[in-house]
Write an enzyme that holds these catalytic residues in place. Structure first.
Site, PDB file in Angstrom:
ATOM      1  N   TRP A 180      -9.605   1.511  -6.272  1.00 54.00           N
ATOM      2  CA  TRP A 180      -8.772   2.623  -5.771  1.00 54.00           C
ATOM      3  C   TRP A 180      -7.284   2.395  -6.076  1.00 54.00           C
ATOM      4  CZ3 TRP A 180      -9.973   7.337  -4.163  1.00 54.00           C
ATOM      5  CH2 TRP A 180      -9.141   8.046  -3.304  1.00 54.00           C
TER       6      TRP A 180
ATOM      7  N   LYS B 160       4.258   1.986  -2.318  1.00 53.27           N
ATOM      8  CA  LYS B 160       4.784   3.171  -3.014  1.00 53.27           C
ATOM      9  C   LYS B 160       6.230   3.388  -2.578  1.00 53.27           C
ATOM     10  CE  LYS B 160       0.349   5.582  -1.926  1.00 53.27           C
ATOM     11  NZ  LYS B 160      -0.624   5.006  -2.802  1.00 53.27           N
TER      12      LYS B 160
ATOM     13  N   GLU C 165      -3.184  13.628  -0.036  1.00 51.86           N
ATOM     14  CA  GLU C 165      -3.519  12.856   1.174  1.00 51.86           C
ATOM     15  C   GLU C 165      -2.374  12.902   2.182  1.00 51.86           C
ATOM     16  OE1 GLU C 165      -5.091   8.852   0.564  1.00 51.86           O
ATOM     17  OE2 GLU C 165      -4.455   8.292   2.584  1.00 51.86           O
TER      18      GLU C 165
ATOM     19  N   GLN D 136      -7.446   6.063  -7.311  1.00 52.48           N
ATOM     20  CA  GLN D 136      -7.145   7.252  -6.508  1.00 52.48           C
ATOM     21  C   GLN D 136      -6.674   8.371  -7.437  1.00 52.48           C
ATOM     22  OE1 GLN D 136      -4.179   6.751  -3.361  1.00 52.48           O
ATOM     23  NE2 GLN D 136      -4.843   8.655  -2.380  1.00 52.48           N
TER      24      GLN D 136
ATOM     25  N   SER E  79       0.836  -1.200   0.000  1.00 58.39           N
ATOM     26  CA  SER E  79       0.000   0.000   0.000  1.00 58.39           C
ATOM     27  C   SER E  79       0.876   1.257   0.000  1.00 58.39           C
ATOM     28  CB  SER E  79      -0.954  -0.060   1.191  1.00 58.39           C
ATOM     29  OG  SER E  79      -2.086   0.725   0.932  1.00 58.39           O
TER      30      SER E  79
ATOM     31  N   HIS F 263      -7.311  -5.957   0.755  1.00 58.58           N
ATOM     32  CA  HIS F 263      -6.124  -5.109   0.604  1.00 58.58           C
ATOM     33  C   HIS F 263      -5.011  -5.588   1.542  1.00 58.58           C
ATOM     34  CE1 HIS F 263      -3.770  -1.665  -0.329  1.00 58.58           C
ATOM     35  NE2 HIS F 263      -4.055  -0.958   0.751  1.00 58.58           N
TER      36      HIS F 263
HETATM   37  C1  MCU Z   1      -2.696   2.257  -1.631  1.00 59.89           C
HETATM   38  O1  MCU Z   1      -2.121   2.998  -0.584  1.00 59.89           O
HETATM   39  C2  MCU Z   1      -2.849   3.894   0.208  1.00 59.89           C
HETATM   40  C3  MCU Z   1      -3.760   4.781  -0.591  1.00 59.89           C
HETATM   41  O2  MCU Z   1      -2.984   5.505  -1.537  1.00 59.89           O
HETATM   42  C4  MCU Z   1      -4.478   5.746   0.344  1.00 59.89           C
HETATM   43  O3  MCU Z   1      -5.415   6.536  -0.369  1.00 59.89           O
HETATM   44  C5  MCU Z   1      -5.183   5.032   1.454  1.00 59.89           C
HETATM   45  O4  MCU Z   1      -5.645   5.979   2.396  1.00 59.89           O
HETATM   46  O5  MCU Z   1      -4.288   4.198   2.102  1.00 59.89           O
HETATM   47  C6  MCU Z   1      -3.669   3.213   1.312  1.00 59.89           C
HETATM   48  C7  MCU Z   1      -2.841   2.455   2.314  1.00 59.89           C
HETATM   49  O6  MCU Z   1      -1.716   2.770   2.584  1.00 59.89           O
HETATM   50  O7  MCU Z   1      -3.536   1.522   2.982  1.00 59.89           O
HETATM   51  C8  MCU Z   1      -2.918   0.856   4.043  1.00 59.89           C
END
Ligand code: MCU
Length: 410
Positions: A322, A232, A278, A270, A228, A359
């Site tokens: 997303w 990144k 964010e 997203q 997630s 996720h």
């Molecule tokens: C996919 O990673 C992120 C996403 O970009 C955000 O919008 C969301 O709030 O959180 C995701 C994440 O890190 O989930 C654990």
């Protein structure tokens, strides 16, 4: 020598004169499994002005700033330096040259890092979990505490280094009030985003291991992963440190592996404004491109090209819109063209045809390619998995996204 505490004391790192590659003379660890011994091998490249004009599709990664195309595999080193500069200037913010001093300790349970540069200093630590068997072991740095199959990493023969990225770059700040070890050194209003700050933290951990006696962790064999937002981070960490032999981003979404031009239009993904706003994951400069991704001189396929030809295993989840997995597949397809040009097609793997839609779940479909990647790229055994399995529901079409062809490089 191992101290009473079980930690190896490390010598202070010499100050690096300007223009000299940071980990050159004096470092005894040799080249990594990927054949590159430096954090960045292109410091000597002359990066001129210019770049592609505005382009709704993916810029040609093989065309240099001066308009000529690369013709040999050896050319990639300096083309990569151009891509890196564009990526820093427009997407992520700059990663500073290696700091003047990095010291620390490596033990069987943890790593400490003390870093200073230009009169400012910071310290942080990470924990270590060793696999069974006799070391020294290669290590996979796991960013963040969730969504990573650490059992498979250890079963494959690699140590896990758990690193909390927030110690290098905290979330929840504004762009001029950034916090964490990176910003202690380079300023709270540094225009560099959190993803590079996290990668910088990993690079300093690698500095410490590289300078250790190598009895616990190998000094030349490193991987990185995370899920997630930490996917990144894993993606950017691998791109900005060539000592990392294996990069394994999981479900990274916008600001991670998926093409930025793609997530801007992919249904449910997203949006760029959200990926930028964010958290300050990306550099401040990306603000100018949130509504104009066509103006970017690079896209994430070029960032994959910064990782090439080193090991890369991209994992994506098609069930959560997303996460922009369709744009992720285009990044992987376009990036794979760079691997192919470099004669290393099988060094990139991509798997998104997974059943569990949760996720950051641990997935059986990822186990075998992860094991094979660790064995090949970190332990030097077996062969690269070279798997490419795209979920039909989130399968992008590369032909719609490029007008360039892939050269045959000599
Ligand atoms: C996919 O990673 C992120 C996403 O970009 C955000 O919008 C969301 O709030 O959180 C995701 C994440 O890190 O989930 C654990």
């Amino acid at each position: 020598a191992v101290s009473a505490a079980g930690a190896q004391a490390l010598p202070a790192r010499a100050t690096v004169p300007a223009g000299v590659t940071s980990l050159g003379a004096g470092v005894t660890s040799g080249t990594t499994a990927s054949g590159v011994s430096d954090e960045f091998d292109g410091a000597h490249c002359a990066v001129g002005p210019g770049g592609p004009g505005s382009n709704a599709t993916l810029p040609d990664p093989f065309t240099r700033n001066d308009g000529t195309r690369v013709t040999t595999r050896a050319d990639w080193e300096c083309r990569r330096a151009e891509i890196k500069k564009h990526a820093e200037n427009t997407v992520y913010g700059a990663k500073p040259a290696a700091p003047q001093s990095v010291t620390g300790t490596v033990s069987r349970t943890g790593i400490t890092v003390d870093v200073s540069d230009q009169g400012r200093s910071a310290s942080f630590s990470a924990s270590v979990e060793l696999p069974s068997g006799n070391g020294p072991f290669p290590a996979v740095v796991v960013l963040g505490g969730f969504g990573t199959d650490t059992t498979t990493i250890k079963n494959s023969g690699a140590a896990v280094i758990r690193f909390d990225p927030y110690v290098a770059g905290a979330e929840g700040t504004g762009r001029t009030t950034k916090r964490g070890a990176f910003y202690d050194l380079y300023g709270s209003s540094s225009s560099t985003g959190l993803l590079v700050a996290w990668g910088w933290g990993v690079s300093r951990i690698i500095d410490v291991i590289e300078r250790s006696d190598g009895s616990i962790l190998r000094t030349d064999s490193f991987g990185v992963t995370g899920c997630s937002r930490f996917g990144k981070g894993a993606f950017v960490t691998g791109a900005f440190d060539q000592r990392i032999d294996l990069t394994m981003p999981v479900e990274s979404g916008t600001a991670g592996a998926p093409i930025l031009r793609g997530v801007a239009t992919e249904s449910g993904a997203q949006p760029l404004s959200s990926g930028y706003g964010e958290q300050p994951w990306l550099g401040d400069a990306f603000g100018s491109y949130v509504n104009n991704p066509a103006g970017l001189p690079v896209d994430t396929h070029s960032v994959i090209g910064m990782i090439a030809p080193r090991g890369l295993f991209l994992m994506e989840n098609p069930s959560v819109d997303w996460l922009g997995a369709r744009s992720g597949s285009v990044a992987a397809l376009a990036g794979r063209e760079i691997y192919t040009a470099l004669g290393a097609t099988s060094n990139i793997s991509y798997v998104s045809d997974v059943a569990d839609g949760t996720h950051c779940a641990n997935r059986s479909e990822w186990r075998a390619p992860m094991e094979a990647s660790i064995q090949r790229f970190l332990l030097g055994s077996g062969s690269a998995p070279g798997v490419f399995r795209v979920a039909p529901s989130k399968s992008g079409n590369l032909a719609e996204w490029r007008s360039w062809t892939t050269p045959t490089l000599s």
